[in-house]
Structure formats: C-alpha cells, structure tokens
Write a protein that holds these residues in place. Structure first.
Motif, PDB file in Angstrom:
ATOM      1  N   SER A 119      -5.705   3.245  -7.337  1.00 39.56           N
ATOM      2  CA  SER A 119      -6.863   3.588  -6.238  1.00 39.56           C
ATOM      3  C   SER A 119      -5.930   3.891  -4.909  1.00 39.56           C
ATOM      4  CB  SER A 119      -7.991   2.787  -5.832  1.00 39.56           C
ATOM      5  OG  SER A 119      -8.616   2.518  -7.201  1.00 39.56           O
ATOM      6  N   ALA A 120      -6.722   4.509  -3.903  1.00 44.24           N
ATOM      7  CA  ALA A 120      -5.994   4.763  -2.576  1.00 44.24           C
ATOM      8  C   ALA A 120      -6.667   3.856  -1.589  1.00 44.24           C
ATOM      9  CB  ALA A 120      -6.276   6.221  -1.935  1.00 44.24           C
ATOM     10  N   ALA A 121      -6.148   3.230  -0.745  1.00 42.74           N
ATOM     11  CA  ALA A 121      -6.722   2.342   0.062  1.00 42.74           C
ATOM     12  C   ALA A 121      -7.396   2.885   1.282  1.00 42.74           C
ATOM     13  CB  ALA A 121      -5.466   1.286   0.834  1.00 42.74           C
ATOM     14  N   ILE A 172       0.850  -1.196  -0.006  1.00 44.57           N
ATOM     15  CA  ILE A 172       0.056   0.000  -0.104  1.00 44.57           C
ATOM     16  C   ILE A 172       0.899   1.270  -0.048  1.00 44.57           C
ATOM     17  CG2 ILE A 172      -1.984   1.250   1.311  1.00 44.57           C
ATOM     18  CD1 ILE A 172      -2.263  -1.700   2.417  1.00 44.57           C
ATOM     19  N   GLY A 173       0.839   2.074  -1.189  1.00 41.35           N
ATOM     20  CA  GLY A 173       1.694   3.263  -1.267  1.00 41.35           C
ATOM     21  C   GLY A 173       2.653   2.993  -2.282  1.00 41.35           C
ATOM     22  N   ALA A 174       2.690   3.599  -3.279  1.00 39.25           N
ATOM     23  CA  ALA A 174       3.531   3.641  -4.523  1.00 39.25           C
ATOM     24  C   ALA A 174       4.558   4.891  -4.628  1.00 39.25           C
ATOM     25  CB  ALA A 174       2.693   3.781  -5.756  1.00 39.25           C
ATOM     26  N   ALA A 194       9.471   3.630  -1.614  1.00 39.77           N
ATOM     27  CA  ALA A 194       9.696   2.664  -0.567  1.00 39.77           C
ATOM     28  C   ALA A 194       8.792   1.357  -1.083  1.00 39.77           C
ATOM     29  CB  ALA A 194       9.470   2.683   0.814  1.00 39.77           C
ATOM     30  N   THR A 234      16.769  15.055  -4.649  1.00 36.68           N
ATOM     31  CA  THR A 234      17.585  14.079  -4.973  1.00 36.68           C
ATOM     32  C   THR A 234      17.806  12.984  -3.820  1.00 36.68           C
ATOM     33  OG1 THR A 234      19.704  14.936  -4.450  1.00 36.68           O
ATOM     34  CG2 THR A 234      18.783  15.564  -6.551  1.00 36.68           C
ATOM     35  N   THR A 235      18.357  11.635  -4.086  1.00 38.60           N
ATOM     36  CA  THR A 235      18.523  10.686  -2.972  1.00 38.60           C
ATOM     37  C   THR A 235      19.932  10.211  -3.129  1.00 38.60           C
ATOM     38  OG1 THR A 235      16.062  10.365  -2.828  1.00 38.60           O
ATOM     39  CG2 THR A 235      17.743   8.617  -2.054  1.00 38.60           C
ATOM     40  N   LEU A 259      15.955   6.850   2.790  1.00 41.32           N
ATOM     41  CA  LEU A 259      15.493   5.695   1.953  1.00 41.32           C
ATOM     42  C   LEU A 259      16.530   4.351   2.128  1.00 41.32           C
ATOM     43  CD1 LEU A 259      13.302   4.955  -0.225  1.00 41.32           C
ATOM     44  CD2 LEU A 259      14.892   5.873  -1.755  1.00 41.32           C
ATOM     45  N   ASN A 260      18.019   5.024   2.337  1.00 44.59           N
ATOM     46  CA  ASN A 260      18.789   3.977   2.607  1.00 44.59           C
ATOM     47  C   ASN A 260      18.073   2.852   3.661  1.00 44.59           C
ATOM     48  OD1 ASN A 260      21.491   4.230   0.927  1.00 44.59           O
ATOM     49  ND2 ASN A 260      20.631   6.383   1.756  1.00 44.59           N
ATOM     50  N   GLY A 308      -2.013   2.347  -4.875  1.00 43.50           N
ATOM     51  CA  GLY A 308      -1.838   3.917  -4.531  1.00 43.50           C
ATOM     52  C   GLY A 308      -1.668   4.663  -5.679  1.00 43.50           C
ATOM     53  N   PRO A 309      -1.831   5.817  -5.584  1.00 48.84           N
ATOM     54  CA  PRO A 309      -1.670   6.879  -6.728  1.00 48.84           C
ATOM     55  C   PRO A 309      -0.513   6.932  -7.207  1.00 48.84           C
ATOM     56  CG  PRO A 309      -2.551   8.181  -4.754  1.00 48.84           C
ATOM     57  CD  PRO A 309      -2.382   6.595  -4.378  1.00 48.84           C
ATOM     58  N   VAL A 324      14.925  22.950  -0.787  1.00 49.41           N
ATOM     59  CA  VAL A 324      15.709  22.021  -1.578  1.00 49.41           C
ATOM     60  C   VAL A 324      15.871  22.563  -3.054  1.00 49.41           C
ATOM     61  CG1 VAL A 324      15.406  19.685  -2.798  1.00 49.41           C
ATOM     62  CG2 VAL A 324      14.578  19.973  -0.201  1.00 49.41           C
TER      63      VAL A 324
HETATM   64  C1  LIG Z   1      14.574  17.179   1.851  1.00 53.78           C
HETATM   65  C2  LIG Z   1      14.869  15.727   1.791  1.00 53.78           C
HETATM   66  C3  LIG Z   1      16.224  15.135   1.314  1.00 53.78           C
HETATM   67  C4  LIG Z   1      16.285  13.536   1.429  1.00 53.78           C
HETATM   68  N1  LIG Z   1      17.258  13.197   1.228  1.00 53.78           N
HETATM   69  C5  LIG Z   1      17.513  11.861   0.981  1.00 53.78           C
HETATM   70  C6  LIG Z   1      18.918  11.130   0.766  1.00 53.78           C
HETATM   71  O1  LIG Z   1      19.737  11.911   0.251  1.00 53.78           O
HETATM   72  N2  LIG Z   1      18.910   9.821   0.944  1.00 53.78           N
HETATM   73  C7  LIG Z   1      17.969   9.117   1.431  1.00 53.78           C
HETATM   74  O2  LIG Z   1      18.081   8.015   1.752  1.00 53.78           O
HETATM   75  N3  LIG Z   1      16.696   9.590   2.035  1.00 53.78           N
HETATM   76  C8  LIG Z   1      16.641  10.983   1.845  1.00 53.78           C
HETATM   77  N4  LIG Z   1      15.325  11.623   2.191  1.00 53.78           N
HETATM   78  C9  LIG Z   1      14.171  10.716   2.777  1.00 53.78           C
HETATM   79  C10 LIG Z   1      13.441  10.044   1.676  1.00 53.78           C
HETATM   80  O3  LIG Z   1      13.293  10.936   0.570  1.00 53.78           O
HETATM   81  C11 LIG Z   1      12.329   9.634   2.087  1.00 53.78           C
HETATM   82  O4  LIG Z   1      12.783   8.608   3.258  1.00 53.78           O
HETATM   83  C12 LIG Z   1      11.592   8.690   1.107  1.00 53.78           C
HETATM   84  O5  LIG Z   1      11.095   9.682   0.118  1.00 53.78           O
HETATM   85  C13 LIG Z   1      10.294   8.038   1.495  1.00 53.78           C
HETATM   86  O6  LIG Z   1       9.686   7.242   0.808  1.00 53.78           O
HETATM   87  P1  LIG Z   1       8.346   6.590   1.243  1.00 53.78           P
HETATM   88  O7  LIG Z   1       8.096   5.770  -0.064  1.00 53.78           O
HETATM   89  O8  LIG Z   1       8.618   5.857   2.477  1.00 53.78           O
HETATM   90  O9  LIG Z   1       7.347   7.585   1.351  1.00 53.78           O
HETATM   91  P2  LIG Z   1       6.574   8.617   0.452  1.00 53.78           P
HETATM   92  O10 LIG Z   1       7.536   9.212  -0.728  1.00 53.78           O
HETATM   93  O11 LIG Z   1       5.786   9.624   1.218  1.00 53.78           O
HETATM   94  O12 LIG Z   1       5.290   7.697  -0.441  1.00 53.78           O
HETATM   95  C14 LIG Z   1       4.129   7.289   0.533  1.00 53.78           C
HETATM   96  C15 LIG Z   1       3.065   7.058  -0.824  1.00 53.78           C
HETATM   97  O13 LIG Z   1       2.009   6.369  -0.033  1.00 53.78           O
HETATM   98  C16 LIG Z   1       0.853   6.854  -1.002  1.00 53.78           C
HETATM   99  N5  LIG Z   1      -0.349   6.676   0.041  1.00 53.78           N
HETATM  100  C17 LIG Z   1      -0.489   7.399   1.167  1.00 53.78           C
HETATM  101  N6  LIG Z   1      -1.604   7.161   1.680  1.00 53.78           N
HETATM  102  C18 LIG Z   1      -2.206   6.081   0.874  1.00 53.78           C
HETATM  103  C19 LIG Z   1      -3.326   5.075   0.834  1.00 53.78           C
HETATM  104  N7  LIG Z   1      -4.336   5.269   1.834  1.00 53.78           N
HETATM  105  N8  LIG Z   1      -3.421   4.225  -0.313  1.00 53.78           N
HETATM  106  C20 LIG Z   1      -2.538   4.218  -1.069  1.00 53.78           C
HETATM  107  N9  LIG Z   1      -1.414   5.067  -1.106  1.00 53.78           N
HETATM  108  C21 LIG Z   1      -1.299   5.994  -0.164  1.00 53.78           C
HETATM  109  C22 LIG Z   1       1.116   8.528  -1.230  1.00 53.78           C
HETATM  110  O14 LIG Z   1       0.547   8.868  -2.231  1.00 53.78           O
HETATM  111  C23 LIG Z   1       2.653   8.227  -1.520  1.00 53.78           C
HETATM  112  O15 LIG Z   1       2.735   7.966  -2.897  1.00 53.78           O
HETATM  113  C24 LIG Z   1      15.132  12.946   2.063  1.00 53.78           C
HETATM  114  C25 LIG Z   1      14.187  13.686   2.612  1.00 53.78           C
HETATM  115  C26 LIG Z   1      13.996  15.157   2.678  1.00 53.78           C
HETATM  116  C27 LIG Z   1      12.720  15.555   3.173  1.00 53.78           C
END
Ligand SMILES: Cc1cc2nc3c(=O)[nH]c(=O)nc-3n(C[C@H](O)[C@H](O)[C@H](O)COP(=O)(O)OP(=O)(O)OC[C@H]3O[C@@H](n4cnc5c(N)ncnc54)[C@H](O)[C@@H]3O)c2cc1C
Length: 401
Positions: free
Chosen positions: A129-131, A10-12, A15, A44-45, A297-298, A34-35, A185
């Motif tokens: 779709s969203a969950a 759940i979530g695209a 991660a 950037t990461t 993200l690491n 997820g959308p 950023v």
């Molecule tokens: C300024 C900044 C710089 C960074 N730089 C680094 C870096 O250099 N290296 C590093 O490792 N990390 C870095 N990070 C951290 C990294 O960006 C995050 O850990 C990562 O983007 C998180 O990804 P995620 O998929 O967990 O969450 P998100 O990107 O928040 O994804 C969550 C997804 O879930 C979806 N969602 C939410 N609710 C629902 C639902 N009910 N049903 C379906 N889908 C849903 C959302 O639409 C979204 O697409 C940085 C963070 C920031 C703020």
C-alpha cells in the motif's frame, strides 16, 4: 514505548529496498511500505567501488554480477563547437589499483534482485500500500496506509522519492531548481567491442554518456534541450541509431537502438534537513540532481550506511528520539558537496561565457596532464575521503620523481 516494528521504510524504489535489507540484516524488525516498481524503468545505474562493497556485504552483489559490465576506463571528450575546447581526459581504474571503478547495472536487474532479497528476509514485512498519512511523534511513528491499516514503528526512513510524503509530514521544506534539459535514455547494440570503456561527450546541451553493458551492448544517457528530446524520442529506431552513431563518431561501429527510449526531465532538489527526530530522508527524498558522473544512487547508499551506524550499531537498544537529527548532521557535508559539484559541472557545459569555458578547459587540461591530481579525482569519485587520505603519498610520489 514498544512498537510492532523498529523501523518503517516508506517507498520501495532502489533506495527503500536497500535500506530495508540493510536494517533487517542489522537485526531490526522492518516494515517496507510502498507499491512495487512497475518494471518500466529502462535506465541503468553505475555503482562505484565503495557502493559495490556495501552491496556485496549485504549479499546482493553475487547474483547481480553476471548481468553487469565493469567500467575500467572513463573518458571525457569535448564534443562542443566552442572556440576553447578541452583536451580528452581518460581515467583508468588500474591507475588507482582497482580492477574497475564500478559496474553498470540495468535498473530492471537491480530491482528484481532487490525484491527477491526483500521477500527472502525474515525480519522484513512487505506491504504494497501507499503511505497516506504519516505522523512523526516524539515516542514513535504512525502510518496510515491506503488500504486503511495503521502501522506503528519507532523510526521512519522516508525513501519515497522527490515528492516525499515522509519529508513533508515532518515539516521539512526543500530547495528546488530546474535545468533546461531532459535526459533521453536508451540501450543499444554495437558492432565493435566497448572494451569496458565509458565515453562522456561534453556538448553544449549537456553530456552524452555511453556506458558499457555485457557483450557488445551499451546504455546511453543523452542530455538535451526539451524540444530536442521530443524530436529524438519521436524518431524511428533506424533514424535514432544513425544519430547516435554519428554523435559517437562511429567509435563503436554500427549502432542498433532498442525499442523503449525514455525521457527524464532534469531538475535539482535538496531537502533543508535530511532527518529530524524520528525520521530520516534517504535517496531522492533527500537529494536529486542531473545524472552526471553517476552520483545519485551511490550517494543514497552512503545515506543508508550512515543509518546503519546510527540505528544498528547500538545492537537491539531502543532507537533514540534524536536519531534523525544525528543523521542530518552526519550527511550534510557529503550531500552538499556532491550536489554542488554536479551542478557546477552541468552549468559549465551550458554556459556560453568565455571565462567559464576557459576554466572548464583549463580544469580538464590540468586533469589530463597532472597525474597526482587525476589520481585524487579518481579516488574521490569511487569513495569520498579516499583520495584525500592518500594525498600525502601521492604528493610524495610526485616530488620524488
Ligand atoms: C537518467 C538517469 C540516470 C541515472 N543514472 C545513475 C547512475 O548511473 N548512477 C547512480 O548512482 N544514480 C543514477 N541516477 C540516479 C538514480 O536513478 C536515482 O538516485 C534513484 O533511482 C532514486 O531512487 P530512490 O529509491 O531514491 O527514488 P525512486 O526510484 O523515485 O523511488 C521512490 C519510491 O517511493 C514510492 N512512493 C512515493 N510516494 C509513496 C508513498 N506515499 N507511500 C509509499 N511509497 C511511495 C514510489 O512509488 C517509488 O517506488 C540516474 C538518474 C537518472 C534520471
């Protein structure tokens, strides 16, 4: 009980897509719900060596490589005006036998590569779709989608970000805390080459971190107080370019900032459990902290690697009802130690207390002068446990000198 899918992710975001690909490559039938990310993310990461090995194993690195820049030197410069200033410390990847500590990847390129790989993966069914409702039972998981459909799976991976519906539906609380900081950023071009060096200036408001991009370009995460973030984001591109250049002491020559500067308010969060029964919470659904030392993200990729061990290693055997609990136990130490070290480093920058400044300056002084310790910190930065494993040989080298 048999289910239409083995695993519902759940979530695209990054991660969720990587988790779905990893589970499908391991032979599990996956639905990714997820959308699609809207393409507006300008961040950037930096992915470190161990994460890149995983991306390569999943066949995701080969396409991305040309759109990234290696991080071969990481230097920390004390940019504070405080009485006690720390020495400049430089970490070189060659010192620990690596071509690069990691690579800096634009999030737009990462998300594009991931969605192509998801679309090409026969064992993934994609639903945008969203969950809305998530019921986590003892026999399986039932998800009600925003389009009205119901999806059933044996296990749920919640990758639905900080306000995770999956985590809340499992009845798992969170601990949250805030920082008086916003990350501004941006990406910029410069007239001098960066030589694959990333420079982090430590300032009273937080770190100012330049990270190389391909060519004579870099990304910047500038952590400041919220009113200063408002001021910076309202400047014209010329004014902002001049401020960035001044802060960097013109070390990259003339700076030209791209349009599309973004502000990310900073906060910390950790789930009280990272998994329970038939659900696990990965990425920012489980943990979030400030962007210091490229950890977020690491850490999430290590969540996914732990799920590979638990959900795939048994071949096509049914997924056990306590898999979420096993995941929770497996991930506690790594997540707690990364969250605490990022928090400590960030707070030490914000603190005006002299003893805290002394400790920070002394810590960096030790890192600057003591080879084996610097080596240990570098190894731990690219892969937790790697430095500790090589500690005996590092100490032998030091004693033998
Ligand atoms: C300024 C900044 C710089 C960074 N730089 C680094 C870096 O250099 N290296 C590093 O490792 N990390 C870095 N990070 C951290 C990294 O960006 C995050 O850990 C990562 O983007 C998180 O990804 P995620 O998929 O967990 O969450 P998100 O990107 O928040 O994804 C969550 C997804 O879930 C979806 N969602 C939410 N609710 C629902 C639902 N009910 N049903 C379906 N889908 C849903 C959302 O639409 C979204 O697409 C940085 C963070 C920031 C703020």
């Amino acid at each position: 009980m048999s289910h239409e899918f083995d695993i519902a992710v759940i979530g695209a975001g990054p991660a969720g897509q990587i988790a779905a690909i990893a589970m499908a490559r391991g032979g599990r039938k996956v639905v990714l719900v997820g959308p699609a990310p809207d393409g507006s993310d300008r961040r950037t990461t930096a992915l470190m060596d161990q994460s890149l090995a995983m991306m390569e194993r999943l066949g995701l690195w080969q396409e991305l490589r040309g759109r990234t820049a290696p991080l071969q030197v990481m230097q920390i410069i004390d940019g504070t005006n405080r009485l006690l200033r720390a020495p400049t410390v430089a970490f070189r990847s060659a010192e620990i036998g690596l071509e690069a500590f990691g690579y800096n990847i634009p999030n737009s390129a990462l998300l594009e590569t991931l969605s192509k790989a998801v679309a090409a993966e026969p064992l993934i069914t994609r639903n945008t779709s969203a969950a809305d409702t998530i019921h986590i039972g003892t026999d399986g998981v039932t998800i009600g989608l925003s389009g009205g459909e119901l999806v059933e799976a044996a296990f749920a991976i919640g990758a639905d970000g900080r306000r995770s519906n999956t985590r809340e539906s499992a009845g798992v609380g969170v601990k949250t805390w805030s920082y008086p900081q916003t990350a501004v950023v941006m990406n910029f071009a410069h007239t001098l080459p960066h030589q694959n060096i990333s420079t982090e200036f430590h300032t009273e408001s937080g770190p100012f971190t330049q990270v190389p991009l391909p060519g004579q370009r870099s990304s910047l995460v500038w952590v400041v107080a919220p009113p200063e973030a408002e001021r910076l984001t309202s400047l014209s591109a010329e004014q902002l370019s001049a401020e960035v250049e001044t802060r960097m002491q013109s070390m990259l020559g003339k700076v030209s900032v791209d349009d599309g500067v973004q502000a990310w308010p900073l906060s910390g969060m950790t789930a009280k459990r990272y998994g329970k029964g038939r659900a696990a919470f990965v990425g920012e659904a489980g943990h979030a902290f400030p962007p210091i030392g490229a950890q977020g993200l690491n850490l999430s990729l290590r969540d996914i690697a732990a799920l590979e061990d638990i959900l795939i290693d048994g071949g096509s055997a049914p997924i056990a009802a306590d898999s979420g609990d096993r995941f929770d136990r497996k991930r506690r130490l790594d997540i707690a130690s990364r969250t605490a070290s990022v928090d400590l480093l960030n707070r030490s920058l914000l603190s005006d207390l002299l003893p805290v400044q002394m400790l920070r300056a002394a810590g960096l002084q030790v890192l600057a002068s003591l080879g084996p310790l610097r080596n240990l910190v570098m190894q731990e930065g690219v892969a937790p446990g790697r430095g500790l494993k090589s500690l005996p040989s590092l100490l032998r080298k030091k004693v033998g000198r």
